[in-house]
Design a protein around this motif. Structure first.
Motif, PDB file in Angstrom:
ATOM      1  N   MET A 171       0.842  -1.196   0.000  1.00 34.30           N
ATOM      2  CA  MET A 171       0.000   0.000   0.000  1.00 34.30           C
ATOM      3  C   MET A 171       0.880   1.249   0.000  1.00 34.30           C
ATOM      4  SD  MET A 171      -2.968   0.964   2.716  1.00 34.30           S
ATOM      5  CE  MET A 171      -3.864   2.472   2.550  1.00 34.30           C
ATOM      6  N   GLN A 172       0.562   2.161  -0.920  1.00 33.66           N
ATOM      7  CA  GLN A 172       1.385   3.378  -1.028  1.00 33.66           C
ATOM      8  C   GLN A 172       1.109   4.312   0.152  1.00 33.66           C
ATOM      9  OE1 GLN A 172       0.874   5.436  -4.685  1.00 33.66           O
ATOM     10  NE2 GLN A 172       2.675   6.698  -4.392  1.00 33.66           N
ATOM     11  N   GLU A 173       2.199   4.763   0.724  1.00 31.71           N
ATOM     12  CA  GLU A 173       2.065   5.650   1.878  1.00 31.71           C
ATOM     13  C   GLU A 173       1.668   7.038   1.426  1.00 31.71           C
ATOM     14  OE1 GLU A 173       5.019   7.263   5.333  1.00 31.71           O
ATOM     15  OE2 GLU A 173       5.314   5.199   4.641  1.00 31.71           O
ATOM     16  N   ARG A 174       0.676   7.593   2.099  1.00 27.42           N
ATOM     17  CA  ARG A 174       0.218   8.946   1.740  1.00 27.42           C
ATOM     18  C   ARG A 174       1.184   9.997   2.257  1.00 27.42           C
ATOM     19  NH1 ARG A 174      -6.206   9.735   2.864  1.00 27.42           N
ATOM     20  NH2 ARG A 174      -6.980   8.465   1.132  1.00 27.42           N
ATOM     21  N   ARG A 175       1.471  10.948   1.400  1.00 26.64           N
ATOM     22  CA  ARG A 175       2.284  12.082   1.832  1.00 26.64           C
ATOM     23  C   ARG A 175       1.406  13.067   2.591  1.00 26.64           C
ATOM     24  NH1 ARG A 175       5.862  13.612  -3.521  1.00 26.64           N
ATOM     25  NH2 ARG A 175       7.034  11.661  -3.628  1.00 26.64           N
ATOM     26  N   PRO A 176       1.930  13.650   3.641  1.00 30.66           N
ATOM     27  CA  PRO A 176       1.124  14.642   4.373  1.00 30.66           C
ATOM     28  C   PRO A 176       0.800  15.835   3.478  1.00 30.66           C
ATOM     29  CG  PRO A 176       3.396  14.661   5.140  1.00 30.66           C
ATOM     30  CD  PRO A 176       3.252  13.482   4.216  1.00 30.66           C
ATOM     31  N   ARG A 177      -0.414  16.286   3.562  1.00 29.22           N
ATOM     32  CA  ARG A 177      -0.841  17.431   2.739  1.00 29.22           C
ATOM     33  C   ARG A 177      -0.236  18.722   3.268  1.00 29.22           C
ATOM     34  NH1 ARG A 177      -7.149  17.657   1.850  1.00 29.22           N
ATOM     35  NH2 ARG A 177      -6.426  19.345   0.535  1.00 29.22           N
ATOM     36  N   ILE A 178       0.196  19.544   2.340  1.00 29.65           N
ATOM     37  CA  ILE A 178       0.725  20.859   2.711  1.00 29.65           C
ATOM     38  C   ILE A 178      -0.442  21.834   2.767  1.00 29.65           C
ATOM     39  CG2 ILE A 178       2.288  22.713   2.064  1.00 29.65           C
ATOM     40  CD1 ILE A 178       3.939  20.652   0.542  1.00 29.65           C
ATOM     41  N   THR A 179      -0.624  22.456   3.904  1.00 31.70           N
ATOM     42  CA  THR A 179      -1.734  23.391   4.056  1.00 31.70           C
ATOM     43  C   THR A 179      -1.455  24.675   3.281  1.00 31.70           C
ATOM     44  OG1 THR A 179      -0.798  24.462   6.004  1.00 31.70           O
ATOM     45  CG2 THR A 179      -2.161  22.494   6.385  1.00 31.70           C
ATOM     46  N   ASN A 180      -2.520  25.388   2.973  1.00 30.29           N
ATOM     47  CA  ASN A 180      -2.367  26.678   2.288  1.00 30.29           C
ATOM     48  C   ASN A 180      -1.539  27.641   3.131  1.00 30.29           C
ATOM     49  OD1 ASN A 180      -3.800  25.940   0.035  1.00 30.29           O
ATOM     50  ND2 ASN A 180      -5.763  26.697   0.829  1.00 30.29           N
ATOM     51  N   GLU A 181      -1.710  27.572   4.447  1.00 27.97           N
ATOM     52  CA  GLU A 181      -0.955  28.456   5.331  1.00 27.97           C
ATOM     53  C   GLU A 181       0.541  28.152   5.257  1.00 27.97           C
ATOM     54  OE1 GLU A 181      -0.709  29.741  10.069  1.00 27.97           O
ATOM     55  OE2 GLU A 181      -2.221  28.312   9.400  1.00 27.97           O
ATOM     56  N   ALA A 182       0.872  26.854   5.257  1.00 24.68           N
ATOM     57  CA  ALA A 182       2.287  26.463   5.170  1.00 24.68           C
ATOM     58  C   ALA A 182       2.869  26.858   3.824  1.00 24.68           C
ATOM     59  CB  ALA A 182       2.424  24.959   5.393  1.00 24.68           C
ATOM     60  N   ARG A 183       2.099  26.672   2.759  1.00 25.72           N
ATOM     61  CA  ARG A 183       2.566  27.042   1.423  1.00 25.72           C
ATOM     62  C   ARG A 183       2.791  28.550   1.327  1.00 25.72           C
ATOM     63  NH1 ARG A 183      -1.259  24.874  -1.030  1.00 25.72           N
ATOM     64  NH2 ARG A 183      -0.286  22.870  -1.503  1.00 25.72           N
ATOM     65  N   SER A 184       1.861  29.301   1.890  1.00 23.97           N
ATOM     66  CA  SER A 184       1.977  30.760   1.874  1.00 23.97           C
ATOM     67  C   SER A 184       3.198  31.215   2.661  1.00 23.97           C
ATOM     68  CB  SER A 184       0.708  31.383   2.475  1.00 23.97           C
ATOM     69  OG  SER A 184       0.811  32.788   2.513  1.00 23.97           O
ATOM     70  N   HIS A 185       3.429  30.586   3.812  1.00 21.78           N
ATOM     71  CA  HIS A 185       4.591  30.929   4.637  1.00 21.78           C
ATOM     72  C   HIS A 185       5.886  30.611   3.894  1.00 21.78           C
ATOM     73  CE1 HIS A 185       7.012  31.516   8.246  1.00 21.78           C
ATOM     74  NE2 HIS A 185       7.605  30.364   7.980  1.00 21.78           N
TER      75      HIS A 185
END
Length: 199
Positions: free
Chosen positions: A1-15
């Motif tokens: 089973m492929q491990e899911r990568r943690p989603r990058i939040t919009n706040e983290a992307r903006s930062h």
């Protein structure tokens, strides 16, 4: 089973985008000056779009001001770290002055804070920034020295302005090729000389 990568939040992307713009702007402003740096260069170095620049900062000047603020804060941190273990108030002022000279010796920083900063942002804005950082540290050191009886009860605001001007002159002199140790010695003697007027 492929491990899911943690989603990058919009706040983290903006930062991350803002941090990349600040880092790119800092590198270019220090290396080339404000006038010689273009917004296409900044966004290319940051790896973001032009739209991202204007989402985070009104214009190049606003980015420049944020970089100046961060550099002023870095200088103040150096001053604070240098004098934290100093047992005397006068010693702390001298160590703080030496730390200021050393911190300002980073390539491009003197031009950024003492030449480009006032020219681009104006002297009033630059003084306001300085009063949150290096000038604040100097004023607090002077207040402590007066309270401890190490300095005469001179007007704190005026003394802060005059010592700050001396520190800036030392940084500019070193930038133009003066010997840094000469300026450190002169600043130390200047501060020590103030104790002679203590009553």
């Amino acid at each position: 089973m492929q491990e899911r990568r943690p989603r990058i939040t919009n706040e983290a992307r903006s930062h991350a985008m803002r941090s990349a713009l600040l880092e790119a702007g800092r590198a270019l402003f220090l290396a080339k000056s404000y006038a010689e740096t273009s917004t296409p260069e900044i966004v290319a170095a940051a790896g973001v779009t032009r739209g991202a620049l204007y989402h985070h900062f009104e214009d190049k000047k606003a980015l420049f001001q944020a970089v100046v603020e961060a550099e002023a804060e870095a200088v103040a941190r150096s001053i604070g770290a240098s004098s934290v273990d100093e047992p005397t108030a006068i010693g702390a002022l001298i160590k703080g002055g030496e730390a200021f000279v050393t911190a300002m010796n980073e390539p491009g920083r003197t031009r950024l804070l003492l030449l480009d900063g006032p020219a681009v942002l104006g002297p009033t804005t630059m003084r306001t920034i300085d009063e949150r950082h290096a000038r604040k540290a100097l004023r607090e050191g002077i207040e402590e020295a007066i309270a401890n009886g190490a300095l005469p009860a001179l007007p704190v605001g005026a003394l802060t302005s005059q010592l700050s001007a001396a520190f800036d002159a030392a940084a500019l002199g070193i930038e133009m090729g003066d010997d840094a140790d000469d300026h450190r010695a002169a600043l130390g003697a200047l501060i020590e000389g103030l104790t002679q007027g203590k009553k």
